[in-house]
Scaffold this active site. Structure first.
Site, PDB file in Angstrom:
ATOM      1  N   CYS A  51      44.770  47.322  39.255  1.00  0.00           N
ATOM      2  CA  CYS A  51      43.856  48.080  40.122  1.00  0.00           C
ATOM      3  C   CYS A  51      44.606  49.193  40.862  1.00  0.00           C
ATOM      4  O   CYS A  51      45.119  50.095  40.233  1.00  0.00           O
ATOM      5  CB  CYS A  51      43.100  47.157  41.073  1.00  0.00           C
ATOM      6  N   HIS A  90      40.175  44.145  37.414  1.00  0.00           N
ATOM      7  CA  HIS A  90      40.889  43.001  37.997  1.00  0.00           C
ATOM      8  C   HIS A  90      40.932  41.839  37.004  1.00  0.00           C
ATOM      9  O   HIS A  90      39.980  41.052  36.958  1.00  0.00           O
ATOM     10  CB  HIS A  90      40.188  42.541  39.275  1.00  0.00           C
ATOM     11  N   GLU A 133      42.492  39.189  37.258  1.00  0.00           N
ATOM     12  CA  GLU A 133      42.479  37.921  38.012  1.00  0.00           C
ATOM     13  C   GLU A 133      41.083  37.517  38.448  1.00  0.00           C
ATOM     14  O   GLU A 133      40.886  36.405  38.924  1.00  0.00           O
ATOM     15  CB  GLU A 133      43.439  38.031  39.210  1.00  0.00           C
TER      16      GLU A 133
END
Lengths: 193, 252
Positions: free
Chosen positions: A77, A175, A177
């Site tokens: 990001c 993202h 994650e």
């Protein structure tokens, strides 16, 4: 494997560490130059504002260190944008590792670009096992245009760089994650590079 | 294509999940982490957790819960409730929340929105607006869990918080909340057209068609519901398939 997450008080450091934990991998959080240099792989998260993130990096002398790293490196990001040359966000000079600009979305669509959007033209081992048009989670107002270093793209409404690769530096605007099973696979792929 | 988001909302008190019907008459709907994992598997695009605990001790419990949620789920989530200062937000973001939602504290101190945007970026600042229509005042912003009318007209307030740095608006119609008669399409559309940031429609969802209407008639970017999902009156996979057949872009 000695995996280090660069810890400069960026918001999503914890989320990245948890995502790696879910893959069974323990990562060390550190801002220490020796620890980072000794890592097998480095993950560089980031959310927030470019100028204040750069200030945090400079306060820890990381602005000098990161460009010299040679192990596989993954910016996420804002961590991707910071690897570039210059950002329109606060007219900020970045780490200048990848010679690309960071621009503000100029569109009729809502900004920030927030939510799940599709990854296309996947061209890197980072995306092994993923289908074209897989969804990833985005939240950002600035973007990196398409370039020779683009390894995946997303459209909003024009195509932009969803991910980059330049030498040992990999980076994702989305993202991983927070992108469900597809995101976990991308992190796993990075660990295998 | 950027998809329209489906967002279950979980109200949290002392670390447990509850749901207020019209913000009263609270019922226990389970363990937040288990519920969050289940929603993520069901295909929820995002989750919202609102802390309705009033005590400082409860706040600490909530921060620990945020960490536990972040540890276990792989989709984004927003947390709100009782946020009054930059330090509160720092704790929540460092524990793994992706966004914070502020409501009454933005009304009390609008500069807080600007401070949060400067410190953490607009992308993690959601301003929640509780709105209510009365014949006497039109659509006004309400504060303190929707009990007190403020002087702010809803559209003006939405514009103001976006100018201050809000990256998203969570718009709840108090007239519609708990009725299952559908979202407040007129004010949702008006706010969505008035601001450049995404708008989450909230309050009143009862059927799948209500979600389609929020996206297609009111131009909402996301739609939020609570008890409808908690009590399995509507399942997210069914909802998303329905929306897709209606021409709404959904992540399935």
């Amino acid at each position: 494997m000695n995996l280090v997450i660069v810890d400069y008080k960026a918001g999503n450091v914890q989320s990245v560490q948890f995502a790696l934990e879910r893959l069974g991998v323990q990562a060390t959080l550190s801002a220490d130059a020796e620890t980072i240099k000794a890592a097998d792989k480095v993950i560089f998260p980031g959310v927030g504002q470019a100028a204040s993130a750069m200030a945090q990096l400079r306060a820890r002398n990381l602005d000098k260190l990161l460009p010299t790293l040679e192990q596989p490196f993954f910016g996420v990001c804002l961590g991707m944008q910071l690897l570039c040359q210059h950002s329109e966000e606060g007219d900020t000079e970045l780490l200048n590792i990848i010679p690309l600009p960071v621009k503000h979305f100029e569109t009729e669509l809502k900004v920030p670009h927030m939510g799940w959007n599709q990854l296309e033209k996947l061209q890197s081992p980072l995306f092994d096992g993923l289908q074209e048009k897989e969804y990833a989670y985005y939240v950002h107002s600035y973007y990196v245009p398409l370039s020779e270093y683009t390894i995946a793209q997303t459209s909003y409404p024009e195509p932009f760089s969803a991910a980059l690769n330049y030498k040992n530096f990999y980076a994702a605007q989305f993202h991983p994650e927070k992108s469900g099973a597809a995101g976990s696979q991308i992190l796993k792929n990075f660990l295998a590079i | 294509m950027l998809t329209k988001r489906i967002i279950p909302c979980l109200d949290i008190k002392d670390g447990r999940c509850v749901k207020g019907v019209q913000f009263e008459n609270i019922r226990d709907a389970g363990d937040p982490v288990e519920l969050a994992k289940w929603y993520a598997q069901q295909g929820a695009d995002e989750l919202v957790f609102l802390d309705i605990t009033a005590t400082n001790e409860g706040r600490k419990t909530f921060a620990e819960l945020v960490r536990d949620i972040a540890r276990h789920i792989d989709i984004p989530f927003t947390v709100g409730g009782g946020i009054g200062a930059v330090e509160d937000v720092e704790v929540l973001l460092q524990n793994g929340a992706d966004k914070v939602s502020i409501n009454s504290s933005a009304i009390k101190n609008p500069q807080l929105v600007e401070e949060l945007a400067r410190h953490f970026g607009s992308q993690c600042v959601t301003v929640a607006i509780d709105t209510k229509y009365t014949d006497a005042s039109g659509w006004k912003v309400y504060t303190r869990a929707g009990t007190i009318e403020t002087e702010h007209a809803t559209i003006d307030w939405a514009r103001k918080v976006v100018d201050l740095g809000a990256g998203e608006i969570l718009l709840t119609s108090m007239n519609n909340d708990g009725t299952k008669a559908g979202f407040a399409l007129d004010i949702t559309k008006a706010v969505s057209e008035a601001v450049s940031v995404p708008v989450i429609a909230s309050g009143g969802a009862g059927t799948m068609q209500h979600f389609a209407d929020a996206f297609q008639l009111a131009n909402a970017d996301a739609a939020l519901a609570a008890s409808l999902f908690h009590f399995r009156e509507l399942d997210i996979p069914d909802l998303k398939h329905f929306l897709k057949t209606q021409g709404v872009d959904e992540r399935i």
